[in-house]
Scaffold this active site. Structure first.
Site, mmCIF file in Angstrom:
data_model
loop_
_atom_site.group_PDB
_atom_site.id
_atom_site.type_symbol
_atom_site.label_atom_id
_atom_site.label_comp_id
_atom_site.label_asym_id
_atom_site.label_seq_id
_atom_site.Cartn_x
_atom_site.Cartn_y
_atom_site.Cartn_z
ATOM 1 N N ASP A 206 0.990 -1.095 0.032
ATOM 2 C CA ASP A 206 0.085 -0.046 0.037
ATOM 3 C C ASP A 206 1.002 1.222 0.015
ATOM 4 O OD1 ASP A 206 -3.136 0.793 0.554
ATOM 5 O OD2 ASP A 206 -1.887 2.070 1.773
ATOM 6 N N TYR A 339 -2.890 10.654 2.246
ATOM 7 C CA TYR A 339 -3.621 10.957 0.934
ATOM 8 C C TYR A 339 -3.614 12.440 0.821
ATOM 9 C CZ TYR A 339 -5.303 6.016 1.516
ATOM 10 O OH TYR A 339 -5.474 4.785 1.768
ATOM 11 N N HIS A 393 -4.979 -7.874 0.400
ATOM 12 C CA HIS A 393 -4.463 -6.358 0.351
ATOM 13 C C HIS A 393 -3.105 -6.494 1.730
ATOM 14 C CE1 HIS A 393 -3.466 -2.454 -0.808
ATOM 15 N NE2 HIS A 393 -3.850 -2.066 0.625
#
Ligand SMILES: *[C@@H]1O[C@H](CO)[C@@H](O)[C@H](O)[C@H]1NC(C)=O
Ligand SMILES: *[C@@H]1O[C@H](CO)[C@@H](O)[C@H](O)[C@H]1NC(C)=O
Ligand SMILES: *[C@@H]1O[C@H](CO)[C@@H](O)[C@H](O)[C@H]1NC(C)=O
Length: 418
Positions: A206, A339, A393
């Site tokens: 990630d 982000y 993930h």
């Protein structure tokens, strides 16, 4: 005689100065053992979970998981949180690992450091992402420190370093203009200065894959192997893959579909955290159930539908442990800012890292990001690619034996890199 006496004095003075300088350098980073102690925050968390009110029946008819977390899942998580989850027990088991903090560039960086004891152990930096944490790698740490054999018959063991990203868990929040590049620099300092490793390998998932990839790209003399299960490059659409003359196997087609579904229906959190991190950060700051819905949905949606059953250890208790860590360390709001800080964290232009060191890649069936070998080979010296039909993930939790086996393959290529 005199000159040799002076020489001895001079060299012992020099030695003393070097010892003092090393001591000062170490002292500069304030390297300290660290113990997790969040117990005094638990009663309030439990009270808030108890007092949280959920509707009796779905607000609309139950739309299944495609509309996000279901009311029935949320209720059963809540029940489990109140009846069988025990933070104090989790804390005891996590404190069996050697935790430390160091001060680097004004940040407190938390990390686990477990050594193999073998003289030829490979230092391995494991980097998590969102909504992960250092917990993602807990099932692997002990096994990685043990000596094992690679598929090519080489002995391999690791000194394992698992940091918390800035703004996550016990690492302090970075300044607002902080980027992945800054984290890259700080983690390289951690490995080469604080822990004094001259060369190391790194694995990232990630956002952690962005850090690991940048380490590989920018510190090509010290980062002598990189291993990823995600790339800081946008996956391609089926049409774009076809234009590159890349054909897919059945498993790869499935993984491409998972990625396209994520891209079409699963990016709401991504837009929110990129554009309005404070709104979601503050909205859920003091809400354990809110964080559970926001984070728990991702854990479930991005992992194998069989998560929680062997070989997966991604049980509901594990999801509650991760959410509790975010809540109790009050780091949800600072975690989502990553982000906004990195709007260009995923590049559309593929470029090759300036590093001839080996690059390894592990793909997992339900990971919402798929890159076939031909694409991974465009960004580095790809020597090993393995595709797993189970997992997602969070492979350290979702398929730990597969990730462990792949990480050990770093040992097959490590010496060749010297
Ligand atoms: C995950 O989300 C996607 C997109 O909304 C949905 O199609 C899929 O059914 C979900 N899968 C699971 C296992 O929740
Ligand atoms: C794909 O294959 C076609 C036909 O062989 C060729 O003309 C084209 O250049 C190839 N494209 C790439 C990106 O390799
Ligand atoms: C390391 O990077 C530099 C540029 O920063 C480049 O000139 C050099 O060739 C690279 N070395 C390796 C081993 O890739």
């Amino acid at each position: 005689m005199a000159s040799s006496w002076i020489h001895t004095l001079a060299s012992s003075l020099l030695l003393t100065m070097m010892i003092i300088r090393t001591a000062i350098a170490k002292e500069d980073f304030k390297l300290r053992p660290f113990e997790i102690d969040l117990s005094d925050r638990v009663p309030r968390m439990i009270r808030q979970i108890q007092e949280s009110h959920l509707p009796q029946t779905p607000v609309y008819t139950d739309t299944g998981t495609s509309a996000g977390i279901t009311l029935s899942d949320l209720k059963s998580f809540k029940q489990q949180w109140l009846t069988s989850f025990d933070w104090d027990q989790e804390q005891i088991s996590l404190n069996k690992f050697s935790h430390f903090t160091a001060e680097i560039e004004g940040l407190t960086v938390h990390f686990i450091h477990e050594k193999s004891g073998a003289a030829d152990a490979i230092p391995l930096l494991l980097i998590h992402g969102w909504p992960g944490s250092f917990l993602e790698f807990i099932p692997l740490v002990d096994d990685l420190t043990k000596t094992a054999m690679t598929k090519s018959g080489k002995r391999v063991s690791f000194d394992v370093i698992v940091p918390s990203l800035p703004g996550f868990a016990f690492s302090s929040s970075p300044p607002i203009d902080w980027t992945i590049q800054d984290t890259t620099r700080v983690f390289n300092t951690l490995m080469t200065h604080v822990l004094a490793y001259e060369e190391y390998a790194t694995f990232g998932t990630d956002w952690g894959s962005g850090v690991a990839y940048s380490l590989y790209d920018q510190w090509n003399t010290t980062v002598r192997a990189a291993h990823l299960d995600f790339l800081p490059f946008y996956p391609l659409s089926s049409a774009e893959l076809a234009a590159e003359n890349i054909t897919l196997t059945g498993l790869e087609e499935f993984e491409e579909d998972v990625t396209i579904t994520w891209s079409n229906e699963g990016t709401g959190y991504f837009s929110e955290q990129t554009t309005k991190p404070n709104t979601i950060g503050l909205a859920l700051y003091d809400s354990p159930i809110g964080q559970l819905a926001w984070i728990g949905e991702k854990f479930m949606n991005w992992s194998d539908p069989d998560a929680g059953h062997a070989p997966s250890v991604l049980t509901r208790n594990e999801i509650l442990r991760s959410v509790s860590l975010y809540y109790l360390t009050e780091s949800f709001a600072s975690s989502v800012v990553i982000y906004a800080q990195n709007p260009n964290g995923f590049s559309t232009v593929y470029s090759k890292a300036l590093n001839d060191a080996p690059l390894l890649f592990s793909a997992f069936k339900y990971n919402p990001g798929f890159w076939p070998p031909a694409l991974v080979a465009q960004v580095g010296n790809l020597v090993y690619y393995k595709n797993h039909g189970f997992g997602g993930h969070f492979p350290g939790l979702d398929n730990p034996p597969a990730l462990l086996g792949d990480l050990r393959e770093i040992g097959s290529y490590w010496e060749a890199s010297k």
